[in-house]
Design a protein around this motif. Structure first.
Motif, PDB file in Angstrom:
ATOM      1  N   ASP A 146       0.831  -1.213   0.000  1.00 32.51           N
ATOM      2  CA  ASP A 146       0.000   0.000   0.000  1.00 32.51           C
ATOM      3  C   ASP A 146       0.862   1.259   0.000  1.00 32.51           C
ATOM      4  O   ASP A 146       0.611   2.201  -0.749  1.00 32.51           O
ATOM      5  N   ILE A 147       1.880   1.267   0.849  1.00 29.68           N
ATOM      6  CA  ILE A 147       2.728   2.462   0.981  1.00 29.68           C
ATOM      7  C   ILE A 147       3.525   2.719  -0.298  1.00 29.68           C
ATOM      8  O   ILE A 147       3.583   3.842  -0.791  1.00 29.68           O
ATOM      9  N   ILE A 148       4.132   1.666  -0.857  1.00 37.30           N
ATOM     10  CA  ILE A 148       4.968   1.874  -2.044  1.00 37.30           C
ATOM     11  C   ILE A 148       4.115   2.259  -3.257  1.00 37.30           C
ATOM     12  O   ILE A 148       4.500   3.118  -4.042  1.00 37.30           O
ATOM     13  N   CYS A 149       2.943   1.654  -3.385  1.00 41.32           N
ATOM     14  CA  CYS A 149       2.056   2.031  -4.499  1.00 41.32           C
ATOM     15  C   CYS A 149       1.624   3.482  -4.371  1.00 41.32           C
ATOM     16  O   CYS A 149       1.596   4.227  -5.358  1.00 41.32           O
ATOM     17  N   GLU A 150       1.299   3.902  -3.157  1.00 44.50           N
ATOM     18  CA  GLU A 150       0.905   5.295  -2.935  1.00 44.50           C
ATOM     19  C   GLU A 150       2.047   6.246  -3.286  1.00 44.50           C
ATOM     20  O   GLU A 150       1.829   7.307  -3.880  1.00 44.50           O
ATOM     21  N   SER A 151       3.274   5.855  -2.942  1.00 48.86           N
ATOM     22  CA  SER A 151       4.429   6.699  -3.262  1.00 48.86           C
ATOM     23  C   SER A 151       4.581   6.891  -4.771  1.00 48.86           C
ATOM     24  O   SER A 151       4.871   7.992  -5.231  1.00 48.86           O
ATOM     25  N   PHE A 152       4.385   5.809  -5.539  1.00 44.29           N
ATOM     26  CA  PHE A 152       4.487   5.933  -6.996  1.00 44.29           C
ATOM     27  C   PHE A 152       3.284   6.665  -7.580  1.00 44.29           C
ATOM     28  O   PHE A 152       3.424   7.424  -8.536  1.00 44.29           O
ATOM     29  N   ASN A 153       2.113   6.461  -7.001  1.00 41.89           N
ATOM     30  CA  ASN A 153       0.925   7.167  -7.494  1.00 41.89           C
ATOM     31  C   ASN A 153       1.023   8.669  -7.269  1.00 41.89           C
ATOM     32  O   ASN A 153       0.458   9.452  -8.027  1.00 41.89           O
ATOM     33  N   LYS A 154       1.748   9.096  -6.244  1.00 40.72           N
ATOM     34  CA  LYS A 154       1.929  10.522  -5.968  1.00 40.72           C
ATOM     35  C   LYS A 154       2.944  11.171  -6.907  1.00 40.72           C
ATOM     36  O   LYS A 154       2.976  12.387  -7.032  1.00 40.72           O
ATOM     37  N   ASN A 155       3.785  10.353  -7.526  1.00 41.97           N
ATOM     38  CA  ASN A 155       4.819  10.890  -8.401  1.00 41.97           C
ATOM     39  C   ASN A 155       4.257  11.039  -9.814  1.00 41.97           C
ATOM     40  O   ASN A 155       3.840  10.052 -10.421  1.00 41.97           O
ATOM     41  N   PRO A 156       4.239  12.248 -10.378  1.00 41.64           N
ATOM     42  CA  PRO A 156       3.612  12.470 -11.685  1.00 41.64           C
ATOM     43  C   PRO A 156       4.305  11.779 -12.860  1.00 41.64           C
ATOM     44  O   PRO A 156       3.727  11.651 -13.929  1.00 41.64           O
ATOM     45  N   ASP A 157       5.535  11.300 -12.665  1.00 40.83           N
ATOM     46  CA  ASP A 157       6.230  10.605 -13.742  1.00 40.83           C
ATOM     47  C   ASP A 157       5.734   9.171 -13.928  1.00 40.83           C
ATOM     48  O   ASP A 157       6.005   8.552 -14.953  1.00 40.83           O
ATOM     49  N   PHE A 158       5.042   8.652 -12.930  1.00 41.90           N
ATOM     50  CA  PHE A 158       4.494   7.292 -13.009  1.00 41.90           C
ATOM     51  C   PHE A 158       2.980   7.384 -13.134  1.00 41.90           C
ATOM     52  O   PHE A 158       2.303   7.810 -12.214  1.00 41.90           O
ATOM     53  N   VAL A 159       2.469   6.995 -14.292  1.00 40.49           N
ATOM     54  CA  VAL A 159       1.036   7.118 -14.528  1.00 40.49           C
ATOM     55  C   VAL A 159       0.282   5.808 -14.297  1.00 40.49           C
ATOM     56  O   VAL A 159      -0.935   5.817 -14.168  1.00 40.49           O
ATOM     57  N   LYS A 160       1.011   4.694 -14.253  1.00 41.91           N
ATOM     58  CA  LYS A 160       0.368   3.411 -13.995  1.00 41.91           C
ATOM     59  C   LYS A 160       1.234   2.608 -13.041  1.00 41.91           C
ATOM     60  O   LYS A 160       2.439   2.471 -13.242  1.00 41.91           O
ATOM     61  N   VAL A 161       0.601   2.084 -11.998  1.00 38.04           N
ATOM     62  CA  VAL A 161       1.278   1.251 -11.010  1.00 38.04           C
ATOM     63  C   VAL A 161       0.535  -0.076 -10.935  1.00 38.04           C
ATOM     64  O   VAL A 161      -0.650  -0.107 -10.615  1.00 38.04           O
ATOM     65  N   SER A 162       1.225  -1.154 -11.266  1.00 37.83           N
ATOM     66  CA  SER A 162       0.649  -2.493 -11.163  1.00 37.83           C
ATOM     67  C   SER A 162       1.321  -3.204  -9.997  1.00 37.83           C
ATOM     68  O   SER A 162       2.509  -2.985  -9.730  1.00 37.83           O
ATOM     69  N   LEU A 163       0.581  -4.072  -9.322  1.00 32.18           N
ATOM     70  CA  LEU A 163       1.095  -4.756  -8.149  1.00 32.18           C
ATOM     71  C   LEU A 163       0.824  -6.247  -8.256  1.00 32.18           C
ATOM     72  O   LEU A 163      -0.282  -6.650  -8.640  1.00 32.18           O
ATOM     73  N   VAL A 164       1.835  -7.047  -7.929  1.00 32.59           N
ATOM     74  CA  VAL A 164       1.692  -8.499  -7.855  1.00 32.59           C
ATOM     75  C   VAL A 164       2.281  -8.955  -6.515  1.00 32.59           C
ATOM     76  O   VAL A 164       3.162  -8.289  -5.969  1.00 32.59           O
ATOM     77  N   PRO A 165       1.809 -10.103  -5.973  1.00 32.58           N
ATOM     78  CA  PRO A 165       2.226 -10.500  -4.627  1.00 32.58           C
ATOM     79  C   PRO A 165       3.498 -11.336  -4.517  1.00 32.58           C
ATOM     80  O   PRO A 165       3.946 -11.618  -3.410  1.00 32.58           O
ATOM     81  N   ASN A 166       4.083 -11.747  -5.635  1.00 35.68           N
ATOM     82  CA  ASN A 166       5.301 -12.565  -5.564  1.00 35.68           C
ATOM     83  C   ASN A 166       5.955 -12.668  -6.939  1.00 35.68           C
ATOM     84  O   ASN A 166       5.407 -12.200  -7.937  1.00 35.68           O
ATOM     85  N   GLY A 167       7.131 -13.286  -6.967  1.00 35.91           N
ATOM     86  CA  GLY A 167       7.885 -13.400  -8.208  1.00 35.91           C
ATOM     87  C   GLY A 167       7.191 -14.219  -9.279  1.00 35.91           C
ATOM     88  O   GLY A 167       7.303 -13.907 -10.468  1.00 35.91           O
ATOM     89  N   GLU A 168       6.481 -15.247  -8.874  1.00 31.16           N
ATOM     90  CA  GLU A 168       5.764 -16.064  -9.862  1.00 31.16           C
ATOM     91  C   GLU A 168       4.684 -15.250 -10.562  1.00 31.16           C
ATOM     92  O   GLU A 168       4.539 -15.313 -11.786  1.00 31.16           O
ATOM     93  N   GLU A 169       3.943 -14.464  -9.796  1.00 29.62           N
ATOM     94  CA  GLU A 169       2.909 -13.614 -10.383  1.00 29.62           C
ATOM     95  C   GLU A 169       3.530 -12.515 -11.258  1.00 29.62           C
ATOM     96  O   GLU A 169       2.947 -12.111 -12.263  1.00 29.62           O
ATOM     97  N   LEU A 170       4.710 -12.053 -10.882  1.00 24.52           N
ATOM     98  CA  LEU A 170       5.425 -11.077 -11.704  1.00 24.52           C
ATOM     99  C   LEU A 170       5.740 -11.678 -13.069  1.00 24.52           C
ATOM    100  O   LEU A 170       5.477 -11.066 -14.112  1.00 24.52           O
ATOM    101  N   LEU A 171       6.282 -12.889 -13.075  1.00 29.07           N
ATOM    102  CA  LEU A 171       6.596 -13.556 -14.349  1.00 29.07           C
ATOM    103  C   LEU A 171       5.332 -13.824 -15.156  1.00 29.07           C
ATOM    104  O   LEU A 171       5.321 -13.618 -16.374  1.00 29.07           O
ATOM    105  N   ASN A 172       4.272 -14.258 -14.492  1.00 28.60           N
ATOM    106  CA  ASN A 172       3.007 -14.506 -15.199  1.00 28.60           C
ATOM    107  C   ASN A 172       2.482 -13.228 -15.845  1.00 28.60           C
ATOM    108  O   ASN A 172       2.012 -13.243 -16.987  1.00 28.60           O
TER     109      ASN A 172
END
Length: 132
Positions: free
Chosen positions: A20-46
């Motif tokens: 929650d905290i890291i996503c909020e930090s990126f959402n507040k930064n205007p250079d990042f317009v999309k933030v996607s989140l996955v719960p582990n490395g396997e989901e990242l690869l998928n």
């Protein structure tokens, strides 16, 4: 360095509070317009292998996660011709030099230590922008 805009970052993080905290930090930064989140490395690869998903501009992963950890996921990503050009970053509570060395050998752009304060989490997007 010119300012970057419209970046999509994918973050692999298993801790819900940190996520929650890291996503909020990126959402507040205007250079990042999309933030996607996955719960582990396997989901990242998928996510990355699913052609229906937009390819991210940046990858940020925690190291210690269940199922597939960040270093294992990065090993696959950075040895894949279609994915290895995406700038990859690690952030972790661990300052273990073995982890940092593994990340350096893989070609990770930056190894960031997870901060303890919410204010310091807001510095992570700026740190990443300075290294891409």
């Amino acid at each position: 360095m010119p300012k970057l805009y419209n970046l999509h970052i994918i973050i692999a993080e298993d801790d819900l509070d940190d996520a929650d905290i890291i996503c909020e930090s990126f959402n507040k930064n205007p250079d990042f317009v999309k933030v996607s989140l996955v719960p582990n490395g396997e989901e990242l690869l998928n996510y990355l292998k699913d052609n229906s998903n937009e390819t991210p501009d940046v990858i940020l992963t925690d190291i210690n996660m269940p199922i597939l950890d960040g270093i294992e996921a990065l090993n696959e990503i950075l040895n894949n011709n279609d994915l290895k050009t995406i700038p990859c970053f690690v952030y972790s509570t661990s300052i273990n030099p073995v982890y940092k060395e593994k990340c350096d050998l893989l070609g990770v752009k930056g190894y960031l230590i997870k901060p303890y304060s919410i204010e310091d989490f807001d510095k992570i997007p700026k740190s990443i922008l300075s290294m891409i």
